[in-house]
Design a protein around this motif. Structure first.
Motif, PDB file in Angstrom:
ATOM      1  N   ALA A  23       0.836  -1.202   0.000  1.00  0.00           N
ATOM      2  CA  ALA A  23       0.000   0.000   0.000  1.00  0.00           C
ATOM      3  C   ALA A  23       0.866   1.244   0.000  1.00  0.00           C
ATOM      4  O   ALA A  23       1.962   1.247   0.565  1.00  0.00           O
ATOM      5  CB  ALA A  23      -0.910  -0.007   1.218  1.00  0.00           C
ATOM      6  N   ILE A  27      -1.414   0.653   6.265  1.00  0.00           N
ATOM      7  CA  ILE A  27      -2.486  -0.333   6.170  1.00  0.00           C
ATOM      8  C   ILE A  27      -3.122  -0.566   7.526  1.00  0.00           C
ATOM      9  O   ILE A  27      -4.022  -1.386   7.652  1.00  0.00           O
ATOM     10  CB  ILE A  27      -2.001  -1.678   5.592  1.00  0.00           C
ATOM     11  CG1 ILE A  27      -1.031  -2.379   6.568  1.00  0.00           C
ATOM     12  CG2 ILE A  27      -1.376  -1.483   4.235  1.00  0.00           C
ATOM     13  CD1 ILE A  27      -0.709  -3.807   6.159  1.00  0.00           C
ATOM     14  N   MET A  33      -7.848  -7.082   4.550  1.00  0.00           N
ATOM     15  CA  MET A  33      -7.054  -7.175   3.325  1.00  0.00           C
ATOM     16  C   MET A  33      -7.157  -8.593   2.823  1.00  0.00           C
ATOM     17  O   MET A  33      -7.305  -9.544   3.614  1.00  0.00           O
ATOM     18  CB  MET A  33      -5.592  -6.806   3.561  1.00  0.00           C
ATOM     19  CG  MET A  33      -5.400  -5.360   4.012  1.00  0.00           C
ATOM     20  SD  MET A  33      -3.671  -4.895   4.070  1.00  0.00           S
ATOM     21  CE  MET A  33      -3.302  -4.734   2.302  1.00  0.00           C
ATOM     22  N   ARG A  70      -0.153 -10.117   7.096  1.00  0.00           N
ATOM     23  CA  ARG A  70      -0.015  -8.687   6.853  1.00  0.00           C
ATOM     24  C   ARG A  70       1.046  -8.132   7.788  1.00  0.00           C
ATOM     25  O   ARG A  70       1.142  -8.562   8.946  1.00  0.00           O
ATOM     26  CB  ARG A  70      -1.330  -7.937   7.010  1.00  0.00           C
ATOM     27  CG  ARG A  70      -2.002  -8.060   8.355  1.00  0.00           C
ATOM     28  CD  ARG A  70      -3.445  -7.550   8.340  1.00  0.00           C
ATOM     29  NE  ARG A  70      -3.560  -6.102   8.279  1.00  0.00           N
ATOM     30  CZ  ARG A  70      -4.713  -5.447   8.142  1.00  0.00           C
ATOM     31  NH1 ARG A  70      -5.847  -6.127   8.031  1.00  0.00           N
ATOM     32  NH2 ARG A  70      -4.735  -4.140   8.107  1.00  0.00           N
ATOM     33  N   ASN A  75       3.506  -1.933   5.578  1.00  0.00           N
ATOM     34  CA  ASN A  75       2.324  -1.579   4.774  1.00  0.00           C
ATOM     35  C   ASN A  75       2.073  -2.578   3.655  1.00  0.00           C
ATOM     36  O   ASN A  75       1.728  -2.203   2.523  1.00  0.00           O
ATOM     37  CB  ASN A  75       2.481  -0.167   4.187  1.00  0.00           C
ATOM     38  CG  ASN A  75       2.572   0.882   5.262  1.00  0.00           C
ATOM     39  OD1 ASN A  75       1.949   0.750   6.320  1.00  0.00           O
ATOM     40  ND2 ASN A  75       3.365   1.905   5.035  1.00  0.00           N
ATOM     41  N   ALA A  96      -8.422  -4.133  -0.193  1.00  0.00           N
ATOM     42  CA  ALA A  96      -8.430  -3.719   1.208  1.00  0.00           C
ATOM     43  C   ALA A  96      -9.698  -2.909   1.460  1.00  0.00           C
ATOM     44  O   ALA A  96     -10.192  -2.209   0.571  1.00  0.00           O
ATOM     45  CB  ALA A  96      -7.200  -2.876   1.530  1.00  0.00           C
TER      46      ALA A  96
END
Length: 114
Positions: A23, A27, A33, A70, A75, A96
């Motif tokens: 991203a 995030i 996501m 994640r 990010n 997302a």
């Protein structure tokens, strides 16, 4: 916020790939996501998702083979794909969600073939 997907390619059956979804901003605020995929002539399919509490969901077809994660510090979300099969061949799209909005990355192609 923009999402940049990468990591697709050509791999033999049984091989592995790791997709990344980076991203342009933090995030941390993204509630969920995940990854969808779409193969030629088939409907789009939710592959995996992870929420900001770390809860994950997987399509039955990838359970035990794929892992989504994640890294808020980087990010980036990841989809580790192991024991790939020809039926995993598809364009993969990361997404997302945040406050009712959905953000999409461009597709990255995964081809599993000998």
């Amino acid at each position: 916020v923009q999402l940049q997907a990468s990591g697709g390619g050509l791999v033999q059956p049984g091989g592995s790939l790791r997709l990344s979804c980076a991203a342009s901003g933090s995030i941390f605020s993204f509630r969920v996501m995940g990854w969808y995929r779409q193969a030629p002539g088939k409907q789009r399919e939710l592959v995996a998702s992870i929420d900001n509490g770390g809860t994950t969901r997987y399509a039955d077809s990838v359970k035990g083979r794929f892992t989504i994660s994640r890294d808020n510090a980087k990010n980036t979300a990841y989809l580790q794909m192991n024991v790939l099969k020809p039926e995993d061949t598809a364009d993969h799209y990361c997404y997302a969600t945040n406050g009712g909005r959905v953000y999409w990355g461009q597709g990255t192609q995964v081809t599993v073939s000998s």
